[in-house]
Motif scaffolding. Structure first.
Motif, PDB file in Angstrom:
ATOM      1  N   TRP A 171       0.812  -1.214   0.000  1.00 13.13           N
ATOM      2  CA  TRP A 171       0.000   0.000   0.000  1.00 13.13           C
ATOM      3  C   TRP A 171       0.846   1.264   0.000  1.00 13.13           C
ATOM      4  O   TRP A 171       0.391   2.314  -0.432  1.00 13.13           O
ATOM      5  CB  TRP A 171      -1.011  -0.012   1.138  1.00 13.13           C
ATOM      6  N   LEU A 172       2.103   1.173   0.449  1.00  5.27           N
ATOM      7  CA  LEU A 172       2.964   2.358   0.424  1.00  5.27           C
ATOM      8  C   LEU A 172       3.405   2.720  -0.992  1.00  5.27           C
ATOM      9  O   LEU A 172       3.866   3.824  -1.238  1.00  5.27           O
ATOM     10  CB  LEU A 172       4.184   2.151   1.322  1.00  5.27           C
ATOM     11  N   ARG A 173       3.211   1.794  -1.932  1.00  2.71           N
ATOM     12  CA  ARG A 173       3.541   2.098  -3.324  1.00  2.71           C
ATOM     13  C   ARG A 173       2.600   3.147  -3.912  1.00  2.71           C
ATOM     14  O   ARG A 173       2.847   3.677  -4.986  1.00  2.71           O
ATOM     15  CB  ARG A 173       3.553   0.815  -4.147  1.00  2.71           C
ATOM     16  N   LEU A 174       1.519   3.460  -3.195  1.00  2.00           N
ATOM     17  CA  LEU A 174       0.618   4.536  -3.619  1.00  2.00           C
ATOM     18  C   LEU A 174       1.249   5.912  -3.395  1.00  2.00           C
ATOM     19  O   LEU A 174       0.825   6.896  -4.002  1.00  2.00           O
ATOM     20  CB  LEU A 174      -0.709   4.455  -2.860  1.00  2.00           C
ATOM     21  N   LEU A 175       2.243   5.967  -2.518  1.00  2.00           N
ATOM     22  CA  LEU A 175       2.907   7.237  -2.232  1.00  2.00           C
ATOM     23  C   LEU A 175       3.884   7.593  -3.343  1.00  2.00           C
ATOM     24  O   LEU A 175       4.302   6.748  -4.133  1.00  2.00           O
ATOM     25  CB  LEU A 175       3.636   7.163  -0.889  1.00  2.00           C
ATOM     26  N   ARG A 176       4.277   8.841  -3.370  1.00  2.00           N
ATOM     27  CA  ARG A 176       5.184   9.356  -4.400  1.00  2.00           C
ATOM     28  C   ARG A 176       6.490   8.561  -4.420  1.00  2.00           C
ATOM     29  O   ARG A 176       7.113   8.344  -3.371  1.00  2.00           O
ATOM     30  CB  ARG A 176       5.469  10.835  -4.100  1.00  2.00           C
ATOM     31  N   PRO A 177       6.947   8.124  -5.607  1.00  2.00           N
ATOM     32  CA  PRO A 177       8.223   7.408  -5.701  1.00  2.00           C
ATOM     33  C   PRO A 177       9.364   8.243  -5.106  1.00  2.00           C
ATOM     34  O   PRO A 177       9.426   9.456  -5.296  1.00  2.00           O
ATOM     35  CB  PRO A 177       8.412   7.223  -7.213  1.00  2.00           C
ATOM     36  N   GLY A 178      10.220   7.588  -4.351  1.00  2.00           N
ATOM     37  CA  GLY A 178      11.320   8.267  -3.677  1.00  2.00           C
ATOM     38  C   GLY A 178      10.947   8.797  -2.304  1.00  2.00           C
ATOM     39  O   GLY A 178      11.817   9.189  -1.528  1.00  2.00           O
ATOM     40  N   PHE A 179       9.648   8.808  -2.002  1.00  2.00           N
ATOM     41  CA  PHE A 179       9.164   9.379  -0.740  1.00  2.00           C
ATOM     42  C   PHE A 179       8.108   8.464  -0.126  1.00  2.00           C
ATOM     43  O   PHE A 179       6.974   8.865   0.118  1.00  2.00           O
ATOM     44  CB  PHE A 179       8.595  10.781  -0.977  1.00  2.00           C
ATOM     45  N   ARG A 180       8.487   7.220   0.145  1.00  2.00           N
ATOM     46  CA  ARG A 180       7.561   6.253   0.727  1.00  2.00           C
ATOM     47  C   ARG A 180       7.880   5.950   2.184  1.00  2.00           C
ATOM     48  O   ARG A 180       7.108   5.292   2.869  1.00  2.00           O
ATOM     49  CB  ARG A 180       7.567   4.984  -0.116  1.00  2.00           C
TER      50      ARG A 180
END
Length: 131
Positions: free
Chosen positions: A26-35
């Motif tokens: 589910w953290l892959r929903l966050l901006r790449p590089g900022f998870r």
């Protein structure tokens, strides 16, 4: 003492570290590089690293000299860093928040902004407001 129990008089500097790596889907929903984010706190006695994860919080003493370029080392590992300073927040209770890496880093740094919820928002805040 700050809300997270860190004496801000002892910690004169902080390095907030941002990562895009995650084991949680589910953290892959966050901006790449900022998870994910964590913080290294530096003072006269050296550096400690506080890494709040989903299953535990890891606190490590970093066995490095004062001359060591910690930000450069993190950068060489593909991580993004922002240098800042912890501040003493106002002595009033903070609103309820889910325990996340962002919330723990905010409390360690004395940031009380309610609208910062993601690592990307924290990064933007630090770049704009804590130069």
């Amino acid at each position: 003492m700050s809300p997270a129990g860190v004496d801000t008089a002892t910690w004169q500097r902080a390095l907030v570290v941002f990562s895009g790596a995650t084991d949680l889907g589910w953290l892959r929903l966050l901006r790449p590089g900022f998870r994910h984010c964590f913080v290294a706190l530096g003072g006269d006695g050296g550096w400690i690293c506080v890494n709040p994860m989903a299953h535990r919080t890891e606190v490590s003493v970093l066995p490095i000299t004062a001359e060591f370029d910690l930000a450069g080392w993190y950068h060489s590992q593909g991580l993004i860093t922002v240098a800042t300073k912890p501040v003493e927040p106002p002595r009033r209770p903070l609103g309820w928040r889910p325990y996340t890496c962002v919330e723990e880093v905010k409390r360690l740094l004395g940031i009380t902004a309610r609208t910062i919820l993601t690592p990307w928002q924290l990064y933007r805040f630090l770049r704009q407001c804590r130069k």
